[in-house]
Structures are given as structure tokens and as C-alpha cells.
Motif scaffolding. Sequence first.
Motif, PDB file in Angstrom:
ATOM      1  N   PHE A  37       0.829  -1.210   0.000  1.00 36.24           N
ATOM      2  CA  PHE A  37       0.000   0.000   0.000  1.00 36.24           C
ATOM      3  C   PHE A  37       0.864   1.262   0.000  1.00 36.24           C
ATOM      4  O   PHE A  37       0.605   2.209  -0.756  1.00 36.24           O
ATOM      5  CB  PHE A  37      -0.937  -0.016   1.214  1.00 36.24           C
ATOM      6  CG  PHE A  37      -1.603   1.298   1.483  1.00 36.24           C
ATOM      7  CD1 PHE A  37      -2.494   1.842   0.587  1.00 36.24           C
ATOM      8  CD2 PHE A  37      -1.324   2.004   2.652  1.00 36.24           C
ATOM      9  CE1 PHE A  37      -3.111   3.072   0.837  1.00 36.24           C
ATOM     10  CE2 PHE A  37      -1.916   3.219   2.911  1.00 36.24           C
ATOM     11  CZ  PHE A  37      -2.816   3.755   1.995  1.00 36.24           C
ATOM     12  N   ALA A  54       2.270   1.856  -3.379  1.00 38.33           N
ATOM     13  CA  ALA A  54       1.250   2.348  -4.309  1.00 38.33           C
ATOM     14  C   ALA A  54       0.941   3.829  -4.087  1.00 38.33           C
ATOM     15  O   ALA A  54       0.736   4.578  -5.051  1.00 38.33           O
ATOM     16  CB  ALA A  54      -0.021   1.512  -4.175  1.00 38.33           C
ATOM     17  N   THR A  55       0.898   4.266  -2.838  1.00 39.35           N
ATOM     18  CA  THR A  55       0.623   5.688  -2.588  1.00 39.35           C
ATOM     19  C   THR A  55       1.752   6.554  -3.141  1.00 39.35           C
ATOM     20  O   THR A  55       1.501   7.658  -3.649  1.00 39.35           O
ATOM     21  CB  THR A  55       0.438   5.973  -1.088  1.00 39.35           C
ATOM     22  OG1 THR A  55       1.636   5.632  -0.371  1.00 39.35           O
ATOM     23  CG2 THR A  55      -0.740   5.196  -0.520  1.00 39.35           C
ATOM     24  N   LEU A 104       1.161   6.945  -6.827  1.00 36.71           N
ATOM     25  CA  LEU A 104       0.080   7.885  -7.096  1.00 36.71           C
ATOM     26  C   LEU A 104       0.502   9.322  -6.823  1.00 36.71           C
ATOM     27  O   LEU A 104       0.052  10.252  -7.506  1.00 36.71           O
ATOM     28  CB  LEU A 104      -1.146   7.523  -6.251  1.00 36.71           C
ATOM     29  CG  LEU A 104      -1.824   6.201  -6.614  1.00 36.71           C
ATOM     30  CD1 LEU A 104      -2.903   5.865  -5.584  1.00 36.71           C
ATOM     31  CD2 LEU A 104      -2.430   6.277  -8.007  1.00 36.71           C
ATOM     32  N   ILE A 143      -7.357   2.727 -11.192  1.00 36.98           N
ATOM     33  CA  ILE A 143      -6.698   1.775 -10.304  1.00 36.98           C
ATOM     34  C   ILE A 143      -7.533   0.499 -10.262  1.00 36.98           C
ATOM     35  O   ILE A 143      -8.763   0.559 -10.129  1.00 36.98           O
ATOM     36  CB  ILE A 143      -6.573   2.338  -8.876  1.00 36.98           C
ATOM     37  CG1 ILE A 143      -5.800   3.666  -8.888  1.00 36.98           C
ATOM     38  CG2 ILE A 143      -5.909   1.337  -7.945  1.00 36.98           C
ATOM     39  CD1 ILE A 143      -5.848   4.404  -7.558  1.00 36.98           C
ATOM     40  N   ASP A 156      -7.765  -3.235  -8.216  1.00 37.25           N
ATOM     41  CA  ASP A 156      -7.328  -4.107  -7.115  1.00 37.25           C
ATOM     42  C   ASP A 156      -7.926  -5.484  -7.351  1.00 37.25           C
ATOM     43  O   ASP A 156      -9.148  -5.667  -7.231  1.00 37.25           O
ATOM     44  CB  ASP A 156      -7.788  -3.530  -5.776  1.00 37.25           C
ATOM     45  CG  ASP A 156      -7.463  -4.447  -4.599  1.00 37.25           C
ATOM     46  OD1 ASP A 156      -6.526  -5.255  -4.726  1.00 37.25           O
ATOM     47  OD2 ASP A 156      -8.152  -4.349  -3.565  1.00 37.25           O
ATOM     48  N   LEU A 165      -6.599   2.990  -1.121  1.00 32.56           N
ATOM     49  CA  LEU A 165      -6.115   3.800  -2.234  1.00 32.56           C
ATOM     50  C   LEU A 165      -7.168   4.813  -2.684  1.00 32.56           C
ATOM     51  O   LEU A 165      -6.831   5.940  -3.083  1.00 32.56           O
ATOM     52  CB  LEU A 165      -5.698   2.900  -3.394  1.00 32.56           C
ATOM     53  CG  LEU A 165      -4.452   2.051  -3.118  1.00 32.56           C
ATOM     54  CD1 LEU A 165      -4.221   1.049  -4.237  1.00 32.56           C
ATOM     55  CD2 LEU A 165      -3.229   2.931  -2.923  1.00 32.56           C
ATOM     56  N   HIS A 206      -6.931   7.595  -0.332  1.00 30.56           N
ATOM     57  CA  HIS A 206      -5.704   8.362  -0.562  1.00 30.56           C
ATOM     58  C   HIS A 206      -5.825   9.240  -1.802  1.00 30.56           C
ATOM     59  O   HIS A 206      -5.292  10.359  -1.824  1.00 30.56           O
ATOM     60  CB  HIS A 206      -4.519   7.415  -0.719  1.00 30.56           C
ATOM     61  CG  HIS A 206      -3.224   8.113  -0.931  1.00 30.56           C
ATOM     62  ND1 HIS A 206      -2.487   8.659   0.099  1.00 30.56           N
ATOM     63  CD2 HIS A 206      -2.525   8.384  -2.080  1.00 30.56           C
ATOM     64  CE1 HIS A 206      -1.404   9.223  -0.384  1.00 30.56           C
ATOM     65  NE2 HIS A 206      -1.390   9.078  -1.697  1.00 30.56           N
ATOM     66  N   ARG A 207      -6.529   8.729  -2.809  1.00 37.42           N
ATOM     67  CA  ARG A 207      -6.670   9.453  -4.071  1.00 37.42           C
ATOM     68  C   ARG A 207      -8.154   9.485  -4.446  1.00 37.42           C
ATOM     69  O   ARG A 207      -8.623   8.720  -5.279  1.00 37.42           O
ATOM     70  CB  ARG A 207      -5.841   8.764  -5.155  1.00 37.42           C
ATOM     71  CG  ARG A 207      -5.728   9.535  -6.458  1.00 37.42           C
ATOM     72  CD  ARG A 207      -4.878  10.782  -6.300  1.00 37.42           C
ATOM     73  NE  ARG A 207      -4.941  11.570  -7.522  1.00 37.42           N
ATOM     74  CZ  ARG A 207      -3.934  11.661  -8.403  1.00 37.42           C
ATOM     75  NH1 ARG A 207      -2.788  11.014  -8.179  1.00 37.42           N
ATOM     76  NH2 ARG A 207      -4.062  12.388  -9.481  1.00 37.42           N
TER      77      ARG A 207
END
Length: 284
Positions: A97, A100-101, A104, A115, A117, A129, A132-133
Motif C-alpha cells: 500500500f 502504491a501511494t 500515485l 486503479i 485491485d 487507495l 488516498h486518491r
Amino acid sequence: MRAAIDAAEQALAAAGITSAAVEAEQLAAHVLGIDRGRLRFAAEPGPDFYPRYQELVAARARRIPQQHLTGTAPFGPLTLHVGPGVFIPRPETEALFEWATKVLDRERFSQVPVIVDLCTGSGALAVALARHRPDARVLAVDDSPEALRYAQRNAEGTAVRLLEADVTTPGLLPDLDATVDLLVCNPPYIPDGADLEPEVADHDPHHALFGGPDGMAVIHAVAELAVRWLRPGARMAVEHDDSTSGATVDALARTGKLRDVQPHRDLAGRPRFVTAVRSDERHR
């Protein structure tokens, strides 16, 4: 209450639980409805506390996962709803994770990032995610209706779209071809017949654990999907068993369409996931 917690610690330790002291306090805090850090400041509870607490401790001593007893599991910034029928997210996946952040945050997307998953389970990666985004389009895929019911609950308030599908299906979702900016996956990857702790062997869905004789069956399928779905220059990450980092690197590299294939370790220093970049014309 302190005496009850001490007794619970002894019972859990006798049952073979290595984190007995922490879990005894976590269960007490759960019954009281407070954070574990506030236990020392808590007033002496009423009489109803003790039978409920002893019931939970006895269940945990039978190696029922604590997450099933509390109904929640932490993952990164989230507290997820979990229970029987869905894989409990592990702290080890938080390393994926975090990777991935950073992708991004670092990448400059020409449009809203897409994205995906795969094998989402409780929705841990997808929801984390998406939070986060928030501007991203996030698709979470799993073939378990039971798992997706938890994911739906966890995804409330986000733009995550859920899809029931088997990621090993040939030709899956052709509409996604060359459209995905980031693909992540925590698949079933434990080799068949592996010796597991009772909390895992008896309570996590076997379908979410085992990935064939070598643990690689789903990872090969994910590699093929990444080749089709990722835009040129887009990135992917897939988690794997401690013993299959090299095999996962080889599986991604052998596609001939994924470059910069790199192994990564988790927060405990164990081999945990592999990342790659979809080749563009210059790198084919």
C-alpha cells in the motif's frame, strides 16, 4: 479489571498466542469501547464487563482470530469490517500500500487515474487507495460473493466499484485493455499443503489462501492481465509467498512486456511483493 487482564494474558499465553499481553488488553478495550491506550485511565467497569470479557478471552484461547471477535481489522489508515468468509488483511500488505501511494503521488496523470485491485477480499487495498486518491476511478475484483459483501460495507463513502469475477478467466474485461494506470493484487499465494497457524488454517477462506502446488497459479494470471490492462509506462504490484519472490520476478519478466521488475520486502524485512512497469514501444 487489572487482575482480569492478567488472568486473560496467562490463558492466552497457555493457548500458544505469542502476543498474549497485547491481545488481553485489546480485548478488554474492545469490551469497554475505548482505545487500548486509554485502559490505564479507565474507571473500574460495571459487573457486565467480566462475563463478556471472559467469553471473548475463552474464544480467543480456542484460536478464533481476534478480528472475528471484534469484527474489525486495522489496515493502514483504515479500520475494516471483517469476519468469517473473508480474508483478514495483514500488516505485511501495508508495505505494498505504501509503495502504491508513492506511485500515485509521484506520477503525473493526463487524466483521472484508473486503479484496479484484484482479489480484493475485504477491499483493503482498494478502499485505502481510494481514500488516498479520492479523484481516482477504482475497480475492486473478487470471485467471492461473501468477501464482496464485506468489501461493499468497507467501501461505503468512496468511489470504489466492486465486480464479482474470477481473475483467472481468459480474456477477462477486455474493455480495460491499455486503460489502467495502477494494478495491485494480494492474491491467494500460499503453496498447497503449507503448515499454517490455526487462526489462518481454520478461519480464513482456503480459496483466498492457496495458490496451487507452488502458490503461483493466480500470480501467472495476474501477470497476463497486467500486460493487457496497463497503459504503457503504468505500474503494477503483486504480493507473494515468502518462498516465491524469485518465481514471481521470473513470471513477470517472462511476459516480455513488463520491465523494471523489482522485488520488495515488507516492514519485517521479508520478501513480500514484486513491482513492474508496462513496457512502451521503446522497451519492447
